[in-house]
Design an enzyme around this catalytic site. Structure first.
Site, PDB file in Angstrom:
ATOM      1  N   CYS A  66      32.336  38.237  41.263  1.00 39.45           N
ATOM      2  CA  CYS A  66      33.283  39.078  40.466  1.00 39.45           C
ATOM      3  C   CYS A  66      33.802  38.302  39.370  1.00 39.45           C
ATOM      4  O   CYS A  66      34.075  38.793  38.014  1.00 39.45           O
ATOM      5  CB  CYS A  66      34.559  39.383  41.290  1.00 39.45           C
ATOM      6  SG  CYS A  66      35.183  37.977  42.041  1.00 39.45           S
ATOM      7  N   HIS A 444      39.885  37.435  44.226  1.00 40.23           N
ATOM      8  CA  HIS A 444      38.856  38.625  43.513  1.00 40.23           C
ATOM      9  C   HIS A 444      39.430  38.839  42.112  1.00 40.23           C
ATOM     10  O   HIS A 444      40.615  38.501  41.780  1.00 40.23           O
ATOM     11  CB  HIS A 444      39.117  39.854  44.220  1.00 40.23           C
ATOM     12  CG  HIS A 444      38.545  41.121  43.737  1.00 40.23           C
ATOM     13  ND1 HIS A 444      36.949  40.988  43.406  1.00 40.23           N
ATOM     14  CD2 HIS A 444      38.589  42.291  43.054  1.00 40.23           C
ATOM     15  CE1 HIS A 444      36.442  42.094  42.813  1.00 40.23           C
ATOM     16  NE2 HIS A 444      37.480  42.966  42.710  1.00 40.23           N
TER      17      HIS A 444
END
Length: 752
Positions: A66, A444
């Site tokens: 990510c 994340h």
């Protein structure tokens, strides 16, 4: 690619022939597919743009990638950087004519269906009834095959994982697996992989979909050993390495072209110095003027800024300056602060002492010094790294700082030098990279980007959704651990005119949405309450009647236009001088056999025919009332002043009487003392004190009686003029005089 798509078309036609009978029934049974928020936003988007700014593709995540997706999305939606990446190198390879753009090798992944799995080769897709039951079970949170069991996140509707999974299933999914570096006349590197991604998005004929950056990640991990693991990586570190790799790749390509053309060695040395400056090696300013090949300095012009570090020795006062280039600014954070205050602290004076002492050439040793950092050249794209991770010795690891730091939509740099270029440059926020997690080892990354004419859009790997402008302000931090906080801020150059136009457009959009909501509410109210509204309108207009002509109106008292009164109606009003009573008698309701008329026009005409004399009279009455009020107020003030004067005079008289009492007590005490000396001679101190006390008491009584006689005479003469009884004043005066006499007598005796 055309042959690949034709195979899908032929396969679709052959399958459509075999299932021609079941096709219409299936279309009727299948519910219509719901549009995503992004598809709803792009329904009336118009034709595709050539620059690719209207492509909204998510990036596939290969497990902890990510960090790559969020940074590449932010770089792609910067128009200046995207255009330079696409247009470099300016010349095509030798085997292709100039002006033709190279094509990227893109593979479209075959579509997948969630019910395509077969069980033992006997069972295919689910029927319509089974599909409906499965959806109901999924919506209730229960797995269809395991009653009562909880679903995984990607199987529960409404979750980001569920949306990402369906985005991949819906497609199209663009895969970049093949090497395409030869089409650009360069070796395979990070720049060519990044250019493949940009070209694939621009050449796509769909506005939405998913792109797989697998080849780009392979190239980047090959050149950067630290990112070869599957561990959680840092997005800011990835951003710096990508830009450095792009600068290195572009400069190496320019070096090869110069070598092929037989360029002199001094130009090559200038190129190496240029590469060193771009990498932030901290070279001196005199080495920064190396020659650059045409078309290779665009990365520096976009992202590179110049810092000047001034150090002053506190012993001898000697100052030295050193210039350093930067691709981003890393700023320390403070609790409940803003980006502006953090930048101010970045440029504050720092004292170098103890282990950080400065080596002064004039003093010839380590000395304490002051150091300050200021910006000498501002970049076109300013990248701010908020230092959320800090190493702590207690935990021997990086800990995340959840400090609340407010970042503005528009920013102006103030910590610049006096001779800085473009001191008044204005920046606007166009991308925010957000970190979600409790520490640096896991979490994340998502990016929120301001797109062209489409507002703010959230890019969460495969998921792409439009968001509101105020959604960007949800990542300041400071509420609770584990929440999402802004980590990297991207600001690009703008002008006041663009900001003003944007604000006007936003205001018009808000007005349009408000009007739309109001119109919807009005339409709904009109449909439900139309009958009621009509009845109310009829009721409001019902009492309205035609106004009679002046010659037929009811006669009014004191009206010059009153018509002749009939004898039958005038007889009762002869002896009545009251206009109201006369009007009441003249109404047709009092006449037998007369038709009752509506008396509503009478007060209207009466108010309209109000004479000027009545208005003047009312005005005079108001003026007289105001004058009377003022006179009363003046009298009240005068009375209060007189009372205050009387009180002051009474106090003065009381003071004079007190002085007389004190003098009398002194004289009496002196007489008694002289008499005692004559009778007893020299007495003991104890006897003197007791006799003095007794004499003081007797004199107090005589003085008190004298005071009372004087007070009584004054009170009988003046009476109760001060608003209170005379007895209260006498008690107060007696208590005060007795206390004063006792105190004075005791002082006289003790002094002896």
């Amino acid at each position: 690619m055309a042959g690949f798509l034709s195979k899908f078309k032929s396969a679709g036609t052959s399958s459509g022939i075999t299932a021609a009978k079941d096709g219409p029934n299936k279309k009727k049974d299948e519910p219509p597919e719901e549009l995503t928020p992004l598809e709803k936003m792009l329904q009336n988007a118009g034709p595709l743009r050539d620059d690719g700014s209207d492509r909204f593709y998510g990036f596939e995540n290969f497990g902890n990638t990510c960090y790559c997706n969020s940074i590449v999305q932010a770089l792609f939606y910067n128009d200046l950087f995207r255009d330079h990446v696409i247009n470099y190198p300016p010349h095509s390879p030798t085997d292709t004519p100039n002006g033709t753009k190279p094509k990227v090798n893109v593979t479209i992944r075959p579509p997948q269906t969630p019910t395509s799995t077969l069980q033992n080769g006997k069972k295919g897709g689910l029927s319509t009834s089974q599909t409906l039951k499965q959806r109901q079970a999924i919506n209730s949170g229960i797995h269809p095959g395991l009653p009562g069991a909880n679903l995984r996140p990607e199987e529960k509707p409404g979750t980001p994982e569920y949306k990402k999974k369906h985005a991949v299933l819906k497609g199209p999914v663009l895969e970049l697996r093949q090497e395409n570096a030869l089409a650009y006349g360069m070796g395979e590197c990070t720049f060519t992989g990044l250019k493949d991604i940009f070209l694939a998005l621009i050449e796509s004929q769909n506005r939405t979909g998913v792109l797989s950056p697998q080849r780009f990640l392979e190239i980047f991990k090959r050149d950067n050993e630290l990112f070869r693991t599957s561990m959680h990586q840092d997005a800011h570190e990835f951003y710096g390495l990508v830009l450095n790799d792009v600068i290195t790749n572009v400069e190496n390509n320019a070096r090869k072209q110069l070598e092929a053309q037989g360029a002199p060695t001094q130009d090559l040395n200038g190129l190496s110095e240029s590469v060193g400056n771009a990498l932030g090696s901290g070279l001196q300013s005199q080495h920064m003027n190396g020659a650059r090949s045409p078309g290779t300095g665009w990365v520096h012009d976009i992202f590179e800024g110049l810092l000047t570090s001034e150090t002053q020795c506190l012993t001898c006062g000697t100052s030295s300056q050193r210039d350093e280039t930067f691709l981003d600014l890393s700023i320390d954070l403070e609790e409940h602060s803003s980006v502006t205050s953090c930048l101010r602290k970045f440029s504050d004076d720092e004292v170098l002492c103890e282990r950080n002492k400065f080596h002064c050439d004039s003093c010839g040793g380590l000395q304490e010094a002051e150091k300050r950092m200021k910006v000498k050249r501002l970049p076109k794209v300013l990248t701010l790294h908020l230092k959320r991770f800090k190493y702590t010795e207690d935990y021997s690891a990086l800990q995340k700082l959840f400090h609340r730091v407010v970042y503005p939509y528009h920013l102006r740099m103030f910590n610049t030098t006096e001779d800085a270029e473009h001191q008044d440059r204005l920046y606007e926020l166009y991308a925010v990279v957000v970190h979600i997690g409790g520490n640096a080892l896991h979490g994340h990354y998502v990016s929120i980007i301001k797109t062209k004419d489409r507002g703010w859009v959230l890019f969460d790997d495969e998921l792409v959704e439009p968001v509101d402008k105020h959604f960007v302000r949800n990542f300041f931090g400071g509420e609770k651990p584990g929440m999402a906080t802004a980590y990297v801020l991207f600001y690009q150059e703008t002008t006041f005119e663009k900001v003003r136009e944007e604000q006007v457009a936003e205001g018009l959009e808000e007005v349009r949405l408000a009007n739309r909501a109001a119109n919807v509410a009005t339409e709904d109210g009109d449909k439900g309450d139309k009958r009621e509204a009509n009845e109310l309108r009829r009721q409001a207009t019902q009492p309205a009647r035609p106004v009679p002509e002046p010659d037929t109106t009811t006669p009014l008292a004191r009206a010059s236009t009153t018509p002749a009164i009939t004898p039958s109606l005038a007889a009762p009003t002869k002896s009545n001088d009251d206009p109201i009573a006369s009007t009441a008698v003249q109404t047709p309701a009092n006449v037998p056999g007369a038709i009752a008329e509506t008396p509503e026009p009478t007060p209207v005409l009466k108010s309209e025919t109000k004479s000027k004399e009545d208005k003047k009279r009312e005005k005079k009455e108001r003026d007289a009332a105001e004058k009377e009020k003022k006179a009363q107020a003046k009298q009240e003030d005068k009375r209060r002043k007189e009372e205050r004067m009387r009180e002051i005079q009474a106090r003065q008289k009381d003071e004079e009487s007190f002085q007389k009492v004190i003098e009398e007590s002194k004289k009496s005490a002196a007489r008694e003392e002289s008499a005692r000396k004559k009778e007893n001679g020299e007495s003991s101190s104890y006897g003197m004190i007791s006799l003095s006390k007794n004499g003081g008491k007797s004199m107090n009584k005589r003085s008190f009686s004298f005071f009372n006689r004087e007070k009584a005479d004054r009170d009988s003469a003046t009476g109760e003029t001060n608003g209170g009884p005379a007895e209260t004043k006498e008690g107060f005066a007696s208590r005060l005089s007795s206390s004063l006499l006792k105190k004075k007598s005791s002082n006289i005796l003790t002094s002896r």
